[in-house]
Write an enzyme that holds these catalytic residues in place. Structure first.
Site, short mmCIF file in Angstrom:
data_model
loop_
_atom_site.label_atom_id
_atom_site.label_comp_id
_atom_site.label_asym_id
_atom_site.label_seq_id
_atom_site.Cartn_x
_atom_site.Cartn_y
_atom_site.Cartn_z
N HIS A 1 34.21 39.89 27.89
CA HIS A 1 34.29 38.63 27.16
C HIS A 1 33.19 37.69 27.63
O HIS A 1 32.93 37.57 28.83
CB HIS A 1 35.65 37.97 27.38
N TYR B 1 43.29 29.02 26.17
CA TYR B 1 44.00 28.15 27.10
C TYR B 1 44.36 26.88 26.32
O TYR B 1 43.47 26.13 25.93
CB TYR B 1 43.13 27.78 28.30
N PRO C 1 47.83 31.32 38.73
CA PRO C 1 46.97 32.23 37.96
C PRO C 1 46.08 31.56 36.92
O PRO C 1 45.31 32.25 36.26
CB PRO C 1 48.00 33.15 37.28
N LYS D 1 41.92 33.76 39.59
CA LYS D 1 41.25 33.98 40.87
C LYS D 1 41.96 34.94 41.81
O LYS D 1 41.33 35.46 42.74
CB LYS D 1 41.07 32.63 41.61
N TYR E 1 34.78 30.18 36.94
CA TYR E 1 35.66 31.15 36.29
C TYR E 1 35.04 32.55 36.32
O TYR E 1 35.73 33.53 36.63
CB TYR E 1 35.93 30.72 34.85
#
Length: 391
Positions: free
Chosen positions: A72, A201, A292, A296, A382
């Site tokens: 992605h 998200y 979560p 990480k 990220y």
């Protein structure tokens, strides 16, 4: 029996450490309290940083990621009426991979079995001995009820936050920081094709929601709920209604299907220092856990193990202890950076506090999607910061 490295815990951290040591010609024995089938079936994280994927490739377990994983370029951030894409490749030059921790574990277990290295599953009464001496040992009762003792040069505690290893760092030397968040995730697996190309998200007045995936036919979803949420109160219809509400966007439809697994995941951060005592080294959840939201947890474990494997090899093969001596300090710098990022993502996206807090969260989300520098900071963290000490 004797071995060079006794590894407590056969999750991804312990298995990957064993694989890296085996590639360097250093033998190890794995001791795991759960059954092999239980370890294979644990449903955990699903996002791998680009650096984690590269390390798994170098360790000889990256082939199936290439075939079955999804690369992605970024993620979607959403709040009511708006959805924005952050392209990590454009922003930070790095992608991420969707590949479940369960699959990583299966790949590593298969590789260890082919190598013929010794592993003990369903071990009980696991105890560590003399870790502050030159002759540490691990004792336990094996699955057949026989008492076992492993003498080693080094013991690696990779047995998670509930395992015994970290408690063998004496209290007078050990310090632990914890943060418990006032919400949890209700997570589900569903036999349904993803309704999105990349993760969503979503901030919503009803609470956070996340749309992830595991394959072309299996999707993973999360809903913000109370920490003491009663799973029996959540019917399939209620779950899908809540997800549809929190992901609602004109012109987009959430596809529903059969829910095959559900659980409630508490949200907390924990960091233990130091990550070494004598000849005992901690890695992964044995030393730290994160919520979560920032993806990480598994990646931190992989980074720990990459550093620890190098430290062990240079010590046992070359007699150079400098990286082993620096392991805890170097690893903890990354741990705290990732703990901060996880806290930041969690507090920005989960509904908590009053309406004033809600407006602050929305202002922060708007800043991230409108500012290249703010978006780059999120993308860089990220997709994964470099592993210090390996250059």
């Amino acid at each position: 029996m004797r071995t060079r490295v006794a590894i407590i815990g056969a999750g991804p951290a312990g298995l990957l450490l064993a694989q890296l040591l085996d590639a360097a010609g250093i033998d190890s024995v794995l001791v795991e309290q759960r059954s092999a089938e239980y370890v294979k079936s644990r449903i955990r994280a699903g996002i791998l940083e680009s650096g984690s994927v590269q390390l798994l490739r170098e360790a000889g377990v990256g082939d199936r990621i290439e075939r079955a994983g999804f690369e992605h370029r970024g993620i979607h951030l959403q709040w009511p009426g708006e959805r924005h894409h952050l392209d990590f490749v454009d922003l930070a030059g790095k992608s991420v991979w969707v590949y479940g921790q369960t699959e990583v574990t299966k790949d590593l277990m298969a590789t260890r079995e082919r190598a013929g290295q010794l592993s003990f599953y369903e071990a009980t009464d696991v105890e560590l001995h003399d870790v502050d001496s030159d002759s540490p040992a691990v004792t336990f009762t094996d699955a057949d009820g026989r008492a076992q003792r492993i003498e080693a040069a080094i013991v690696a505690g990779c047995d998670g936050s509930h395992g015994p290893s970290r408690h063998f760092v004496p209290e007078r030397h050990r310090r632990t920081w914890e943060r418990t968040y006032p919400f949890a995730w209700l997570g589900i697996l569903a036999d349904v094709a993803p309704s999105t190309d990349e993760l969503i998200y979503a901030w919503h007045p009803d609470g956070f929601a996340l749309h992830s995936m595991r394959s072309d036919a299996v999707s993973r979803f999360y809903l913000q709920v109370e920490p003491d949420e009663d799973l029996t109160a959540w019917s399939d219809d209620r779950i899908w209604d809540a997800l549809a509400t929190r992901f609602a966007l004109d012109g987009w439809t959430l596809t529903t299907g059969a829910i095959t697994d559900r659980s409630v995941l508490p949200m907390r951060s924990m960091v233990t220092s130091p990550m070494r005592h004598g000849r005992l080294f901690l890695a992964g959840d044995a030393a730290h856990t994160v919520p979560p939201t920032g993806a990480k947890g598994l990646n931190l474990a992989i980074a720990d193990v990459a550093l620890l494997a190098r430290a062990i090899v240079t010590w046992l093969a070359d007699g150079d202890t400098r990286l082993a001596d620096a392991y805890s300090d170097i690893a903890l710098r990354r741990v705290w950076r990732c703990t901060h990022f996880s806290w930041w993502m969690t507090t920005m996206l989960h509904r908590h506090g009053d309406d004033f807090d809600a407006r602050l969260q929305l202002a922060q989300l708007q800043r991230v999607v409108q500012s290249d520098s703010a978006a780059t900071e999120l993308a860089d963290n990220y997709a994964g910061i470099p592993i210090e000490g390996l250059s």
